[in-house]
Design a protein around this motif. Structure first.
Motif, PDB file in Angstrom:
ATOM      1  N   GLU A 231       0.831  -1.588   0.259  1.00  0.00           N
ATOM      2  CA  GLU A 231       0.056   0.143   0.009  1.00  0.00           C
ATOM      3  C   GLU A 231       1.054   0.868   0.588  1.00  0.00           C
ATOM      4  O   GLU A 231       1.114   2.310  -0.486  1.00  0.00           O
ATOM      5  CB  GLU A 231      -1.051  -0.071   1.332  1.00  0.00           C
ATOM      6  N   ILE A 232       1.855   1.155   1.546  1.00  0.00           N
ATOM      7  CA  ILE A 232       3.025   2.029   0.791  1.00  0.00           C
ATOM      8  C   ILE A 232       3.657   2.291  -0.426  1.00  0.00           C
ATOM      9  O   ILE A 232       4.063   3.498  -1.100  1.00  0.00           O
ATOM     10  CB  ILE A 232       3.773   2.080   2.279  1.00  0.00           C
ATOM     11  N   LEU A 233       4.465   1.375  -0.880  1.00  0.00           N
ATOM     12  CA  LEU A 233       4.644   1.126  -2.628  1.00  0.00           C
ATOM     13  C   LEU A 233       3.630   2.220  -3.640  1.00  0.00           C
ATOM     14  O   LEU A 233       3.897   2.726  -4.445  1.00  0.00           O
ATOM     15  CB  LEU A 233       5.244   0.101  -2.970  1.00  0.00           C
ATOM     16  N   VAL A 234       2.775   1.556  -3.638  1.00  0.00           N
ATOM     17  CA  VAL A 234       1.866   1.838  -4.206  1.00  0.00           C
ATOM     18  C   VAL A 234       1.654   3.261  -4.147  1.00  0.00           C
ATOM     19  O   VAL A 234       1.224   4.676  -5.261  1.00  0.00           O
ATOM     20  CB  VAL A 234       0.012   1.265  -4.349  1.00  0.00           C
ATOM     21  N   LYS A 235       1.179   3.751  -2.946  1.00  0.00           N
ATOM     22  CA  LYS A 235       1.158   5.367  -2.870  1.00  0.00           C
ATOM     23  C   LYS A 235       2.745   6.024  -2.717  1.00  0.00           C
ATOM     24  O   LYS A 235       2.172   7.176  -3.699  1.00  0.00           O
ATOM     25  CB  LYS A 235       0.790   5.339  -1.130  1.00  0.00           C
ATOM     26  N   ILE A 236       3.674   5.673  -2.741  1.00  0.00           N
ATOM     27  CA  ILE A 236       4.838   6.841  -2.977  1.00  0.00           C
ATOM     28  C   ILE A 236       5.254   6.636  -4.095  1.00  0.00           C
ATOM     29  O   ILE A 236       6.541   7.293  -5.275  1.00  0.00           O
ATOM     30  CB  ILE A 236       6.168   6.714  -1.938  1.00  0.00           C
ATOM     31  N   GLY A 237       5.079   5.344  -4.673  1.00  0.00           N
ATOM     32  CA  GLY A 237       5.322   4.764  -6.437  1.00  0.00           C
ATOM     33  C   GLY A 237       6.263   3.785  -6.903  1.00  0.00           C
ATOM     34  O   GLY A 237       7.057   3.741  -5.979  1.00  0.00           O
ATOM     35  N   LEU A 238       5.574   2.631  -7.140  1.00  0.00           N
ATOM     36  CA  LEU A 238       6.009   1.501  -7.637  1.00  0.00           C
ATOM     37  C   LEU A 238       7.830   1.593  -8.401  1.00  0.00           C
ATOM     38  O   LEU A 238       8.096   1.036  -8.073  1.00  0.00           O
ATOM     39  CB  LEU A 238       4.942   0.549  -8.389  1.00  0.00           C
ATOM     40  N   LYS A 239       7.326   2.655  -8.873  1.00  0.00           N
ATOM     41  CA  LYS A 239       8.815   3.020 -10.319  1.00  0.00           C
ATOM     42  C   LYS A 239      10.434   2.891  -8.765  1.00  0.00           C
ATOM     43  O   LYS A 239      10.994   2.905  -9.496  1.00  0.00           O
ATOM     44  CB  LYS A 239       8.840   4.548 -10.910  1.00  0.00           C
ATOM     45  N   ASN A 240      10.123   3.127  -7.666  1.00  0.00           N
ATOM     46  CA  ASN A 240      10.833   3.107  -6.756  1.00  0.00           C
ATOM     47  C   ASN A 240      11.461   1.903  -6.355  1.00  0.00           C
ATOM     48  O   ASN A 240      12.915   2.323  -6.429  1.00  0.00           O
ATOM     49  CB  ASN A 240      10.243   3.380  -5.503  1.00  0.00           C
ATOM     50  N   ILE A 241      11.114   1.390  -6.930  1.00  0.00           N
ATOM     51  CA  ILE A 241      11.508  -0.134  -6.711  1.00  0.00           C
ATOM     52  C   ILE A 241      11.795  -0.686  -7.777  1.00  0.00           C
ATOM     53  O   ILE A 241      12.881  -2.277  -8.191  1.00  0.00           O
ATOM     54  CB  ILE A 241      10.047  -1.414  -6.027  1.00  0.00           C
ATOM     55  N   LYS A 242      11.521  -0.344  -8.776  1.00  0.00           N
ATOM     56  CA  LYS A 242      12.911  -0.996 -10.114  1.00  0.00           C
ATOM     57  C   LYS A 242      14.462  -0.585 -10.210  1.00  0.00           C
ATOM     58  O   LYS A 242      14.520   0.311 -10.510  1.00  0.00           O
ATOM     59  CB  LYS A 242      12.061  -0.346 -11.069  1.00  0.00           C
ATOM     60  N   ILE A 243      14.674  -1.811 -10.564  1.00  0.00           N
ATOM     61  CA  ILE A 243      16.539  -1.675 -10.278  1.00  0.00           C
ATOM     62  C   ILE A 243      16.801  -2.755 -11.008  1.00  0.00           C
ATOM     63  O   ILE A 243      15.664  -4.157 -11.228  1.00  0.00           O
ATOM     64  CB  ILE A 243      16.849  -1.488  -8.929  1.00  0.00           C
ATOM     65  N   ALA A 244      17.861  -3.203 -12.271  1.00  0.00           N
ATOM     66  CA  ALA A 244      18.447  -3.849 -13.046  1.00  0.00           C
ATOM     67  C   ALA A 244      17.993  -5.225 -12.545  1.00  0.00           C
ATOM     68  O   ALA A 244      17.953  -6.746 -12.893  1.00  0.00           O
ATOM     69  CB  ALA A 244      19.598  -3.700 -13.459  1.00  0.00           C
ATOM     70  N   THR A 245      18.491  -5.087 -10.783  1.00  0.00           N
ATOM     71  CA  THR A 245      18.971  -6.699 -10.431  1.00  0.00           C
ATOM     72  C   THR A 245      17.385  -8.139  -9.825  1.00  0.00           C
ATOM     73  O   THR A 245      17.908  -8.501  -9.593  1.00  0.00           O
ATOM     74  CB  THR A 245      19.986  -6.849  -9.024  1.00  0.00           C
ATOM     75  N   LEU A 246      16.576  -6.181 -10.176  1.00  0.00           N
ATOM     76  CA  LEU A 246      15.613  -7.367  -9.329  1.00  0.00           C
ATOM     77  C   LEU A 246      14.752  -8.361 -10.050  1.00  0.00           C
ATOM     78  O   LEU A 246      14.896  -8.607 -10.823  1.00  0.00           O
ATOM     79  CB  LEU A 246      14.704  -5.828  -8.196  1.00  0.00           C
ATOM     80  N   LYS A 247      14.747  -9.357  -9.435  1.00  0.00           N
ATOM     81  CA  LYS A 247      13.704 -10.577  -9.581  1.00  0.00           C
ATOM     82  C   LYS A 247      12.375 -10.664 -10.085  1.00  0.00           C
ATOM     83  O   LYS A 247      11.427 -11.242 -10.661  1.00  0.00           O
ATOM     84  CB  LYS A 247      14.685 -11.508 -10.012  1.00  0.00           C
ATOM     85  N   TYR A 248      11.801 -10.813  -8.013  1.00  0.00           N
ATOM     86  CA  TYR A 248      10.759 -10.710  -7.768  1.00  0.00           C
ATOM     87  C   TYR A 248      10.695 -10.486  -7.119  1.00  0.00           C
ATOM     88  O   TYR A 248      11.225  -9.914  -6.226  1.00  0.00           O
ATOM     89  CB  TYR A 248      10.702 -12.343  -7.892  1.00  0.00           C
ATOM     90  N   LEU A 249       9.010 -10.211  -6.789  1.00  0.00           N
ATOM     91  CA  LEU A 249       8.053  -9.733  -5.240  1.00  0.00           C
ATOM     92  C   LEU A 249       7.461 -10.668  -4.975  1.00  0.00           C
ATOM     93  O   LEU A 249       7.063 -11.822  -5.149  1.00  0.00           O
ATOM     94  CB  LEU A 249       7.278  -8.226  -5.467  1.00  0.00           C
ATOM     95  N   THR A 250       7.385 -11.109  -3.652  1.00  0.00           N
ATOM     96  CA  THR A 250       6.793 -11.489  -2.842  1.00  0.00           C
ATOM     97  C   THR A 250       6.233 -10.646  -1.437  1.00  0.00           C
ATOM     98  O   THR A 250       6.259  -9.693  -1.395  1.00  0.00           O
ATOM     99  CB  THR A 250       7.377 -12.504  -1.927  1.00  0.00           C
ATOM    100  N   CYS A 251       4.499 -10.976  -1.855  1.00  0.00           N
ATOM    101  CA  CYS A 251       3.388 -10.539  -0.653  1.00  0.00           C
ATOM    102  C   CYS A 251       2.863 -11.435   0.108  1.00  0.00           C
ATOM    103  O   CYS A 251       2.441 -12.919  -0.258  1.00  0.00           O
ATOM    104  CB  CYS A 251       2.439  -9.936  -1.244  1.00  0.00           C
ATOM    105  N   ALA A 252       2.719 -11.523   1.335  1.00  0.00           N
ATOM    106  CA  ALA A 252       2.322 -12.389   2.503  1.00  0.00           C
ATOM    107  C   ALA A 252       1.915 -11.200   3.353  1.00  0.00           C
ATOM    108  O   ALA A 252       1.870 -10.328   3.574  1.00  0.00           O
ATOM    109  CB  ALA A 252       3.107 -12.951   3.015  1.00  0.00           C
TER     110      ALA A 252
END
Length: 471
Positions: A231-252
Motif C-alpha cells: 500500500e505504501i509502495l503504490v502510494k509513493i510510486g512503484l517505480k522506486n523498486i525498479k532496479i536492474a538486479t530485482l527478479k521478483y516480489l513476494t507478498c504475504a
C-alpha cells in the motif's frame, strides 16, 4: 535436521551487509558467534529483544547454530510486556540493546555489537525439548505470553520448500524491510542464509530516503512485503523498486486490496518481474501456500496451492473433508512445517510435538475447479494489521482488566472497537494504542448504548457485524 550448515560451506561468501559495521562473510559470522560460545555453553533459553541490527541478527544465528532455544520479540514491545514475558519464561540469557530494562534481574556479561548479553540472576535450569528451536509470539506487539513453538525440523522443511519454489541461490540478496521478529522476515532470512545468499540490514522504513539508497546500492534481487508494505509502495510510486538486479516480489501476511494487487501485477508484467502471492501462519513456520506468477491475473485473489512438501484441504463443520469445489469450510494444513504446539511459560517447553503436523488454520475458504484455494473469512479472532498479528480476544481481556468492557472485530485493515457510551474516547484509544504498539489510525471506535448479548449473556459478535457493513 539442521539449519544453517551453509555457514561452514560458504566461508568467504558475503553473508551480511550493514552500513554501521564492516560487511561480514559466512566465515566471519562464525568467528563472531564463536565468541559468545565461551559464555553460553549448554543448551539455554535465550530471549532476543530484537531490532533490525547486526547484533540482533547475529544473536539469532548464534541460537540456531548452537542448538539454543531463541525467544524473539520486537524491541518496540511495551517495557511492561517485555518484563511480563521475561517473568513467565525466565530465560537463561538475554540479548538486548535495552540494558537498563534488565539491570535488576540480570548480570551483564558483555556487549556484543549493539547488544548487551545478560545472564538471568536466577538462571534456573530448564527442561527443553531436544527438538525445540524457536519461540515466536502469537501477538508480539501486545507482549502476549502465548508463543508458537517451532522445531529445527519445522524451520528446515519450510526453508527448503521456499528455496525450491522461489529458486533462491547464492547470488541472491534480500533486505530487512520488515522486523526480524516477524516470522515472514525470518523465513526470508533463513532461506537466503541456507543457500549462501546475502542479507542487507536496514532499520529504515519505506518512506525514508535512506532505505531506497541502501536498496539501490545493494543490488537487491528480491523484495518481500506484507499488504501494508505494498500500500505504501503504490502510494509513493512503484517505480522506486525498479532496479536492474530485482527478479521478483513476494507478498504475504494478509489480503491485499484487489485494486492495488492489480496495479502491482500490471507493474511486474511491464517490468519483467515475477510476483508471488503467498499465504502462511507463524504456526506453519510460516509458509503454507503460494500462487505461481503465471496465475497472478487469472487467479487473482487466490492463495494458490500448497508449498512443496505439505498439503492443504477443506473440512466442514463436523471435520469431514470437502471434495467438491466452491464449498466453504476451514482450511487445514498438514506437513513437517507445522509447529509443535503453544506455550505460556517455560514449563511448556519440555513437551513433545502436540500438533502431530496438522494445523487448523482458522481461515474459512474454498478451492475452485482447478484446485486453487481462496480465503473468504476467519473463524478465530486473530487480526493482521500492517503485518502485525493481533489477538482480539487477548486485547479484550487486557482492556477488561483496565476497567473497559469492549468488543473487538477487524477487517484486517482496521480494528473496530465497540464500546458503551460512558467511556472517554480519547483515553480509551490511547490506552489501546499503547497496549498494541499500533498507531491510533489503526483503530475505529464505535459507541453503542449497550453491547449486544446472546441468550447466555455473551457478547454477540454476529449482531455487532450487522451494525457495521464494513465487517
Amino acid at each position: 535436521m539442521r539449519l544453517f550448515k551453509s555457514f561452514n560451506k560458504y566461508n568467504k561468501k558475503l553473508a551480511i551487509v550493514d552500513e554501521n559495521y564492516t560487511d561480514l562473510s559466512y566465515q566471519q559470522v562464525l568467528s563472531e558467534t564463536d565468541k559468545i560460545k565461551k559464555t553460553i555453553k549448554k543448551k539455554s533459553l535465550i530471549l532476543i529483544v530484537s531490532e533490525n541490527s547486526l547484533g540482533s541478527l547475529l544473536a539469532y544465528i548464534f541460537c540456531i547454530l548452537n542448538n539454543h532455544v531463541g525467544i524473539i520479540i520486537d524491541s518496540k514491545t511495551n517495557k511492561q510486556n517485555i518484563l511480563k514475558i521475561f517473568k513467565n519464561y525466565q530465560p537463561n540469557y538475554v540479548f538486548s540493546s535495552k540494558g537498563n530494562l534488565f539491570k535488576k534481574i540480570c548480570f551483564k556479561e558483555h556487549t556484543f555489537f549493539n547488544q548487551n548479553l545478560m545472564k538471568n540472576k536466577l538462571n534456573k535450569k530448564k527442561k527443553l525439548n531436544k527438538n525445540l528451536s524457536l519461540l515466536l509470539s502469537t501477538s508480539g506487539s501486545m507482549g502476549s505470553i502465548k508463543f508458537v513453538k517451532l522445531s529445527k525440523s519445522n524451520l528446515k522443511h519450510n526453508t527448503d520448500s521456499i528455496i525450491n519454489y522461489l529458486r533462491i541461490n547464492n547470488k541472491d540478496s534480500a533486505i530487512t524491510n520488515l522486523p526480524i521478529s516477524y516470522s515472514y522476515m525470518l523465513s526470508v532470512i533463513n532461506s537466503h542464509f541456507e543457500v549462501g545468499a546475502s542479507i542487507i540490514i536496514s532499520k529504515y522504513s519505506l518512506i525514508e530516503k535512506k532505505f531506497w539508497e541502501i536498496f539501490k546500492n545493494s543490488k537487491i534481487t528480491s523484495f518481500n512485503g506484507v499488504p501494508y508494505t505494498y500500500e505504501i509502495l503504490v502510494k509513493i510510486g512503484l517505480k522506486n523498486i525498479k532496479i536492474a538486479t530485482l527478479k521478483y516480489l513476494t507478498c504475504a501476511g494478509g489480503k491485499l486490496e484487489k485494486s492495488k494487487l492489480e496495479e502491482i501485477i500490471k507493474f511486474c508484467k511491464k517490468n519483467n518481474l515475477n510476483f508471488f502471492s503467498m499465504y502462511g501462519q507463524t504456526e506453519a513456520s510460516p509458509r503454507i501456500s503460494y500462487l505461481k506468477p503465471e496465475f497472478s491475473q487469472k487467479k487473482i485473489g487466490s492463495i494458490g496451492k500448497a508449498i512443496p512438501g505439505n498439503k492443504i484441504y477443506i473440512i466442514d463443520d463436523i471435520g469431514k473433508k470437502i471434495h467438491k469445489p466452491f464449498v466453504e469450510g476451514e482450511i487445514i494444513c498438514e506437513g513437517k512445517n507445522v509447529f509443535m504446539g503453544y506455550s505460556k511459560n517455560y514449563m511448556d517447553l519440555k513437551n513433545t510435538n502436540e500438533q502431530k503436523y496438522k494445523l487448523k488454520t482458522g481461515d474459512i475458504g474454498y478451492f475452485d475447479k482447478d484446485g486453487f484455494f481462496y480465503i473468504t473469512s476467519r473463524t478465530s479472532k486473530i487480526a493482521k494489521i500492517f503485518g502485525n498479528r493481533i489477538d482480539l480476544g487477548a486485547l479484550e481481556n487486557f482492556m477488561n482488566n483496565k476497567g473497559y468492557k469492549v468488543a473487538c472485530l477487524s477487517d484486517n485493515k482496521k480494528i473496530f472497537i465497540f464500546i458503551e457510551k460512558k467511556y472517554s474516547k480519547k483515553h480509551l484509544i490511547d490506552t489501546i494504542s499503547k497496549i498494541t504498539n499500533l498507531n491510533i489510525s489503526s483503530f475505529e471506535l464505535i459507541k453503542l448504548k449497550n453491547l449486544p448479548r446472546t441468550s447466555n449473556n455473551k457478547i454477540s459478535y454476529n449482531k455487532l457485524k450487522k451494525k457495521d457493513d464494513r465487517l
